[in-house]
Structures are given as C-alpha cells and as structure tokens.
Design a protein around this motif. Structure first.
Motif, mmCIF file in Angstrom:
data_model
loop_
_atom_site.group_PDB
_atom_site.id
_atom_site.type_symbol
_atom_site.label_atom_id
_atom_site.label_comp_id
_atom_site.label_asym_id
_atom_site.label_seq_id
_atom_site.Cartn_x
_atom_site.Cartn_y
_atom_site.Cartn_z
ATOM 1 N N ILE A 12 -80.638 -45.256 -44.889
ATOM 2 C CA ILE A 12 -79.234 -45.657 -44.994
ATOM 3 C C ILE A 12 -78.761 -45.741 -46.429
ATOM 4 O O ILE A 12 -77.576 -45.619 -46.712
ATOM 5 N N LEU A 13 -79.698 -45.934 -47.385
ATOM 6 C CA LEU A 13 -79.293 -46.068 -48.774
ATOM 7 C C LEU A 13 -78.811 -44.762 -49.366
ATOM 8 O O LEU A 13 -78.155 -44.770 -50.390
ATOM 9 N N GLY A 14 -79.128 -43.628 -48.744
ATOM 10 C CA GLY A 14 -78.796 -42.373 -49.385
ATOM 11 C C GLY A 14 -77.890 -41.458 -48.607
ATOM 12 O O GLY A 14 -77.475 -40.429 -49.113
ATOM 13 N N THR A 15 -77.548 -41.793 -47.345
ATOM 14 C CA THR A 15 -76.667 -40.916 -46.592
ATOM 15 C C THR A 15 -75.920 -41.732 -45.559
ATOM 16 O O THR A 15 -76.259 -42.870 -45.287
ATOM 17 N N SER A 16 -74.915 -41.166 -44.977
ATOM 18 C CA SER A 16 -74.124 -41.927 -44.015
ATOM 19 C C SER A 16 -74.815 -41.977 -42.664
ATOM 20 O O SER A 16 -75.581 -41.096 -42.292
ATOM 21 N N CYS A 17 -74.516 -43.012 -41.884
ATOM 22 C CA CYS A 17 -75.098 -43.149 -40.549
ATOM 23 C C CYS A 17 -74.727 -41.952 -39.680
ATOM 24 O O CYS A 17 -75.515 -41.500 -38.853
ATOM 25 N N ASN A 18 -73.523 -41.414 -39.858
ATOM 26 C CA ASN A 18 -73.055 -40.346 -38.990
ATOM 27 C C ASN A 18 -73.880 -39.073 -39.110
ATOM 28 O O ASN A 18 -73.879 -38.233 -38.216
ATOM 29 N N SER A 19 -74.593 -38.898 -40.242
ATOM 30 C CA SER A 19 -75.328 -37.660 -40.448
ATOM 31 C C SER A 19 -76.770 -37.740 -39.973
ATOM 32 O O SER A 19 -77.495 -36.761 -40.043
ATOM 33 N N LEU A 20 -77.211 -38.881 -39.465
ATOM 34 C CA LEU A 20 -78.621 -39.047 -39.131
ATOM 35 C C LEU A 20 -79.037 -38.195 -37.939
ATOM 36 O O LEU A 20 -80.222 -37.883 -37.785
ATOM 37 N N ASP A 21 -78.098 -37.798 -37.089
ATOM 38 C CA ASP A 21 -78.443 -37.017 -35.914
ATOM 39 C C ASP A 21 -78.345 -35.509 -36.154
ATOM 40 O O ASP A 21 -78.607 -34.711 -35.258
ATOM 41 N N VAL A 22 -77.965 -35.104 -37.381
ATOM 42 C CA VAL A 22 -77.825 -33.685 -37.681
ATOM 43 C C VAL A 22 -79.191 -33.119 -38.029
ATOM 44 O O VAL A 22 -79.896 -33.663 -38.871
ATOM 45 N N PRO A 23 -79.621 -32.034 -37.387
ATOM 46 C CA PRO A 23 -80.938 -31.463 -37.701
ATOM 47 C C PRO A 23 -81.001 -31.032 -39.162
ATOM 48 O O PRO A 23 -80.039 -30.474 -39.694
ATOM 49 N N PRO A 162 -85.792 -42.838 -36.947
ATOM 50 C CA PRO A 162 -85.533 -44.157 -36.336
ATOM 51 C C PRO A 162 -86.734 -45.099 -36.324
ATOM 52 O O PRO A 162 -86.654 -46.182 -35.748
ATOM 53 N N GLU A 163 -87.883 -44.669 -36.930
ATOM 54 C CA GLU A 163 -89.017 -45.598 -36.971
ATOM 55 C C GLU A 163 -88.620 -46.937 -37.590
ATOM 56 O O GLU A 163 -89.087 -48.002 -37.177
ATOM 57 N N THR A 164 -87.778 -46.853 -38.611
ATOM 58 C CA THR A 164 -87.207 -48.050 -39.222
ATOM 59 C C THR A 164 -85.764 -48.164 -38.749
ATOM 60 O O THR A 164 -84.989 -47.208 -38.854
ATOM 61 N N SER A 165 -85.401 -49.306 -38.232
ATOM 62 C CA SER A 165 -84.062 -49.471 -37.660
ATOM 63 C C SER A 165 -82.997 -49.491 -38.752
ATOM 64 O O SER A 165 -83.291 -49.719 -39.930
ATOM 65 N N ILE A 166 -81.764 -49.246 -38.315
ATOM 66 C CA ILE A 166 -80.644 -49.310 -39.246
ATOM 67 C C ILE A 166 -80.602 -50.662 -39.944
ATOM 68 O O ILE A 166 -80.394 -50.755 -41.159
ATOM 69 N N GLU A 167 -80.814 -51.725 -39.202
ATOM 70 C CA GLU A 167 -80.754 -53.068 -39.788
ATOM 71 C C GLU A 167 -81.817 -53.240 -40.861
ATOM 72 O O GLU A 167 -81.579 -53.858 -41.909
ATOM 73 N N GLU A 168 -83.020 -52.706 -40.607
ATOM 74 C CA GLU A 168 -84.096 -52.826 -41.600
ATOM 75 C C GLU A 168 -83.835 -51.963 -42.826
ATOM 76 O O GLU A 168 -84.316 -52.268 -43.927
ATOM 77 N N LEU A 169 -83.074 -50.889 -42.637
ATOM 78 C CA LEU A 169 -82.742 -50.027 -43.770
ATOM 79 C C LEU A 169 -81.653 -50.623 -44.662
ATOM 80 O O LEU A 169 -81.482 -50.192 -45.805
ATOM 81 N N GLN A 170 -80.935 -51.582 -44.150
ATOM 82 C CA GLN A 170 -79.866 -52.216 -44.933
ATOM 83 C C GLN A 170 -80.478 -53.318 -45.806
ATOM 84 O O GLN A 170 -80.362 -54.500 -45.537
ATOM 85 N N ILE A 171 -81.111 -52.869 -46.878
ATOM 86 C CA ILE A 171 -81.903 -53.751 -47.736
ATOM 87 C C ILE A 171 -80.994 -54.463 -48.723
ATOM 88 O O ILE A 171 -80.162 -53.832 -49.386
ATOM 89 N N PRO A 172 -81.139 -55.764 -48.886
ATOM 90 C CA PRO A 172 -80.332 -56.476 -49.883
ATOM 91 C C PRO A 172 -80.835 -56.202 -51.300
ATOM 92 O O PRO A 172 -81.929 -55.665 -51.499
ATOM 93 N N ARG A 173 -80.049 -56.590 -52.260
ATOM 94 C CA ARG A 173 -80.438 -56.415 -53.657
ATOM 95 C C ARG A 173 -81.497 -57.438 -54.056
ATOM 96 O O ARG A 173 -81.387 -58.617 -53.725
#
Length: 591
Positions: A12-23, A162-173
């Motif tokens: 999630i830190l490097g691309t938008s959520c919408n692009s995760l399903d694009v091959p 998806p091994e790591t969930s979206i929530e887990e990818l939203q890492i705080p500073r």
C-alpha cells in the motif's frame, strides 16, 4: 517459484489499492536475477540508479532530469538565483525535494531476503559485497527520507498483498530518532560486509559507508542540538538534546576511518587551477563516491545551462544559474580578511578601476575556482560583463540595453556576456564549478556533458569530522582538520581563536558551494529562516566610463524577495500517500 515484480511496489505504501488486482505486466523470475552475476549486476545497477543523488540532473522536483540542470538546491540556499529566462523560485515549499521511496525500499528488501538463498552459487566475499551494497543503498534511501520528513515508516522486510492485509500494510510513521538510528544500523551492516575496494568504479566500498555514516550522524546531532519540535510533535519528531554528543561521536568516529584512505586533491601548484580541476579530473584521490557519465550512454546538460553567453553553443542557452554577491562576499581574501568588494571610497565616491577584474585582485583562489568573475578568463576568452556605459560620470548619459548588437562608440554596451539580456547573468557572476573548458563550443548542447558528479569527497569528510570534533570539545583537532581544507584552498590558516561555530559553518559553505549541501546544512542548523526570510539578494554591476577608460561598480538588489517558512524544515508528507495510508497522519507541522 518466487517472483519479483520490477519497479512495482504492490504494498500500500507504493501504489493505489485499485491497482492491486491488475496482473503484473513485467515479471522476472528469481533465477533470472540471482542465478548469475550478470543478473545480480543488473539488479544492483537499478538500485544505484535509484539513489537520490542531487547531481547535475536533480531539480527541486525530482531526479534524472535529462534536459534541465536547474533549478538546483543551491537556488534555495542563497547561493544562486535564476537569470529569469524561464522563472524564478523565491521560496522553497514543503512540496519541493520530495522523495517517498518505498518502491525502491521494497526492491532492496527483496534482494536482502533472497540473495542468501543462492549463497552456494557464489564465493562468500561476493555475496557479502552485494549484500553490503544493498544495506548501503537502503540507508541512503532512508537518509533522504528521514532528512526530508523527519518521521517515516521503517519497512525492513518485503510485504506482499494479500498475504499481508491492507490494514497491516498501512504502517504508521516511526519516530525521527528511530529513523536516524536505523540508518546507522544499516550502515554498520554495510561496513561489516563491504570490501575495502569497490567492485568497480562508481560502486561503494566500506569507506563510502563510513563517509555516509559521518554525514548522517552529523545531521542527527545537529537536530538534537538545534531543533525544537512544534507542540504536539515532540514524540514523533523530537530529537533529545541528551543524544547530541553520542551522535557527534558517531560522526567523528566514522569520519576518522577514512584517514589515510583518501587525500585532498593537490596535483597543481596553482591553487586556483588545482581547485577547479578537482571537479574535472577523474583520476582523483579525493573522490570517495561519484556518479560517472559517458557519451552517448549516460550524459547530462550542466555546461549548456551554465556557460557564459559569449561562449555558448549552437542551441543558444547560457548562464541560467547565477551566484549571488552574498555568496561571493562570504569568502575571504588571501590575507584572511572578509572579502568585501570595495565599490566606493571613504567619501562615498565610486572607485575607478582600470580593469573590472582589478576589484578581485586579492580574491581567495577557491572563489575563482567556483565562480567566473567579471573579466576573468574562461575557454581562453575574457568574459566581458557590463550593465552599461557612461559617456561621462556622473552627469553624462548612461547607456543600457538588452540588445547585444547595441553599440556605443564601437563598443558593445553589455560587453559580450551581459548584464540585462535574459540569457546573461543577473548577478554579475557565472558558475565555474563543474564546467568543462575543454568541451568544444559546438558540443555545448543538451545531453553532451560528461563531467563526473562527486557525491562524496574527502574535503567533506574532513569538515564533518571537524564540526563533530568542535562540539565534542576537541578544538585543536577541529582546527587542524579545517586548516587542511583551507591550505589546499589557498586561504590563510585559522588560529585557535578564530575557530568559532560561525567560521566552521562558513568554511563548509565555501568549500562545498554549489555542491547541493548548503540548503540542507542551513536547514539542519535551523538558521535558514534567519538568513533567507524576506531577503533580497544582490548583484555586482560593472559600468564602463567611456571618456575616462575606467570601470566603476554598484551593488544592486535583485528585485525578487526570497522567503523561508520554518515549516519547510520538514517536508510535507505527500497527500497521495496519506490517502492510501491514513496512519501516516499527523502530517508535519504547518501542512
């Protein structure tokens, strides 16, 4: 089979959520990377190419700008102003100098995790060297980010969706202090693994890592000593004053490791020629880490943008970045006195000079090696700079123009290189540093310059160590270190009484002028706003008195007022990243 998706950070830190399903469109198998030295070399090249080196092609809005070698960081530090051919930046903002680099971090993390799986295929020393380079590059990336934003997420391993969930990818500073400490840890790993000699030119060795550690720890120490976080940001951005000494010690220790491994460039007896050539000569004992160029594969465009008008190339560009009078007068004269250009006598009358260059007769050689002065020589030509011609001073007629063809008594009013035209100097000066006088006039075009860019040199390491030594109470040692730099520069050596905080900072600004350090130094010392806010920079304007055959000078303000908002001491975390990861909030103060 594990796969690496090149140049795509699917976290999630490097691309938008919408692009995760694009091959993914460009998949390279691990065996293509790790099973051969050529694959590893290609991968390592990509890591080096991604380094945020503020070279000839770096602008305030990014890196690798092939066409434009402006505006540079020096344009944001009072060193340089734009000649208004294109535009004038008059204030750095939090959106400038952005470098949010988690796609690059992911590439390094992937390499660090997977390279050891192939250790049976290569000698141990090569495995260690490659891993050492990776740790160095990761430290370099994080240095750039922590230096800009203060607090950033510290991502130390590959995270896959998806091994790591979206929530887990939203890492705080992480906190700023944790960031600086992590940079030190990575550099210590690099130092342990890297060889003493680089694998090839342009690659790092253990002493480059020591050099970067000296720089990073000096920055951390400065923030401990000089920064005061805005209320509410103490935990996130605060650097404890109690840690300043330990960071200074770490900077001092790291710098000391380069003693005897590199030396100051001293090939020429003439101090001016020696200092100027240090940036052009690639056979150079001072260079610790540099970016190299070779036509036609890899080039830049520094010369076409900085060359004086009268020796410009066929494309017609010239003198876009102009040194300010303030930076010129920062230097000393050869007797160690402040170099204040004398334009009037004790009665306030303009001093007459037979030759415009006479006003610079006592200039420190290092200044000439950095700046082309009025009527100095470049490419075997006297560089003529005039703002106008008086028929008789002060009661006669003053001729000024923006037209190079305009003549007065068979003499070009502007000289051959300005001032007044939009491709000439605004300040009366040109940048000399890094310009190649051997480049043929017809090759002064975009994409034909190949001068190296020195990212780290021994003089900087001496100044890092001197600054750290000064704050550690080792004043005699700090003096000896600084005087090594001053002796090479042709400057009068300092005495112990002259070793002050102000002179240590001044020495750094003189020696490293136009090398993209000054903006960051003023910022880490927390004095940028004091020097730059509501500031009008100054030009030195030569005028010729025709009936006397003499020159006079005036000091004239450049119209633009420069500003510096203290919030720029921390860059703005990009809005796009926050929209993907709200845990990056709060943004930095003032945004």
């Amino acid at each position: 089979m594990k796969k690496i998706i090149t140049f795509l950070f699917i976290a999630i830190l490097g691309t938008s959520c919408n692009s995760l399903d694009v091959p993914p469109l460009n998949i390279i198998q691990d065996k293509d990377i790790f099973a051969s030295e050529s694959g590893i070399s290609s991968y390592m090249s990509s890591l080096y190419n991604d380094l945020p080196i503020q070279d000839h092609q770096a602008t305030v809005y990014g890196f690798g700008n092939y066409w434009n070698s402006w505006p540079q960081a020096g344009h944001m530090s009072g060193e340089l102003v734009n000649n208004k051919l294109f535009f004038v930046y008059d204030s750095p903002t939090g959106d400038m100098f952005q470098f949010w680099a988690y796609d690059r971090v992911r590439k390094i993390n992937y390499f660090i995790e997977n390279m050891p799986l192939y250790e049976a295929s290569f000698p141990a020393d090569k495995i260690n060297a490659w891993l050492g380079e990776a740790y160095f590059c990761r430290a370099y990336y994080y240095f750039a980010m922590v230096n800009r934003y203060g607090a950033v997420p510290l991502v130390k391993e590959v995270k896959n969706y998806p091994e790591t969930s979206i929530e887990e990818l939203q890492i705080p500073r992480n906190t700023q202090q944790e960031g600086w400490d992590f940079i030190a840890e990575d550099l210590d790993k690099a130092i342990e693994l890297l060889p003493e000699e680089s694998l090839m030119r342009g690659r790092v060795n253990k002493y480059v890592a020591y050099g970067l550690k000296s720089r990073a720890m000096l920055y951390a120490a400065s923030l401990c000593q000089f920064d005061t976080p805005v209320s509410g940001y103490e935990e996130l951005l605060g650097m404890p004053a109690s840690k300043a000494q330990s960071y200074y010690q770490a900077a001092y220790d790291a710098a000391s490791k380069l003693d005897g491994k590199y030396s100051l460039y001293n090939k020429h007896t003439d101090k001016f020629e020696n200092y100027w050539n240090l940036f052009l000569d690639e056979d150079n004992p001072e260079v610790i880490f540099a970016k190299y160029y070779q036509y036609p594969d890899k080039t830049h465009s520094w010369d076409v943008h900085q060359v004086p008008f009268q020796v410009r190339g066929p494309e017609g560009y010239s003198s876009i970045l102009n040194p300010t009078l303030e930076i010129v007068e920062l230097f000393d004269d050869i007797n160690g006195n402040p170099f204040v250009l004398k334009t009037t006598d004790t009665n306030g009358n303009p001093i007459r000079y037979d030759n415009p260059y006479d006003i610079f007769k006592d200039v420190e050689p290092r200044l000439r090696g950095s700046v082309i002065l009025p009527n100095d020589v470049y490419k075997d030509e006297v560089i003529e700079i005039r703002k106008g011609i008086w028929s008789s001073f002060p009661n006669g007629e003053l001729k000024t123009t923006t037209d190079f063809s305009a003549m007065y008594q068979n003499m070009p009013i502007m000289g051959k290189s300005g001032m007044g035209h939009n491709e000439t100097t605004t300040t009366g000066f040109f940048v000399r540093k890094y310009q190649d006088p051997t480049l043929a006039d017809n090759l002064i075009i975009h994409g034909r310059s190949t001068t190296q860019f020195i990212e780290m040199r021994y003089a900087e390491i001496l100044l890092n160590q001197a600054e750290a030594a000064f704050y550690l109470g080792k004043k005699q040692e700090a003096l000896d270190l600084i005087n090594q730099v001053r002796e090479r520069a042709g400057a009068k050596l300092y005495t112990l009484d002259q070793l002050t905080e102000e002179n240590i900072r001044k020495e750094r600004r003189m020696e490293l002028v136009f090398e993209k350090h000054s903006f960051w130094d003023l910022r880490r010392w927390r004095i940028a706003d004091k020097l730059m806010n509501n500031k009008k920079y100054t030009a030195l304007c030569p005028y010729y008195i025709y009936d006397e055959g003499k020159y006079i000078f005036t000091k004239e303000e450049i119209s633009t007022t420069y500003t510096y908002d203290v919030k720029v001491n921390y860059a703005k975390v990009p809005d796009g990243e926050i929209s993907k990861n709200p845990n990056l909030l709060p943004n930095n103060p003032g945004y």
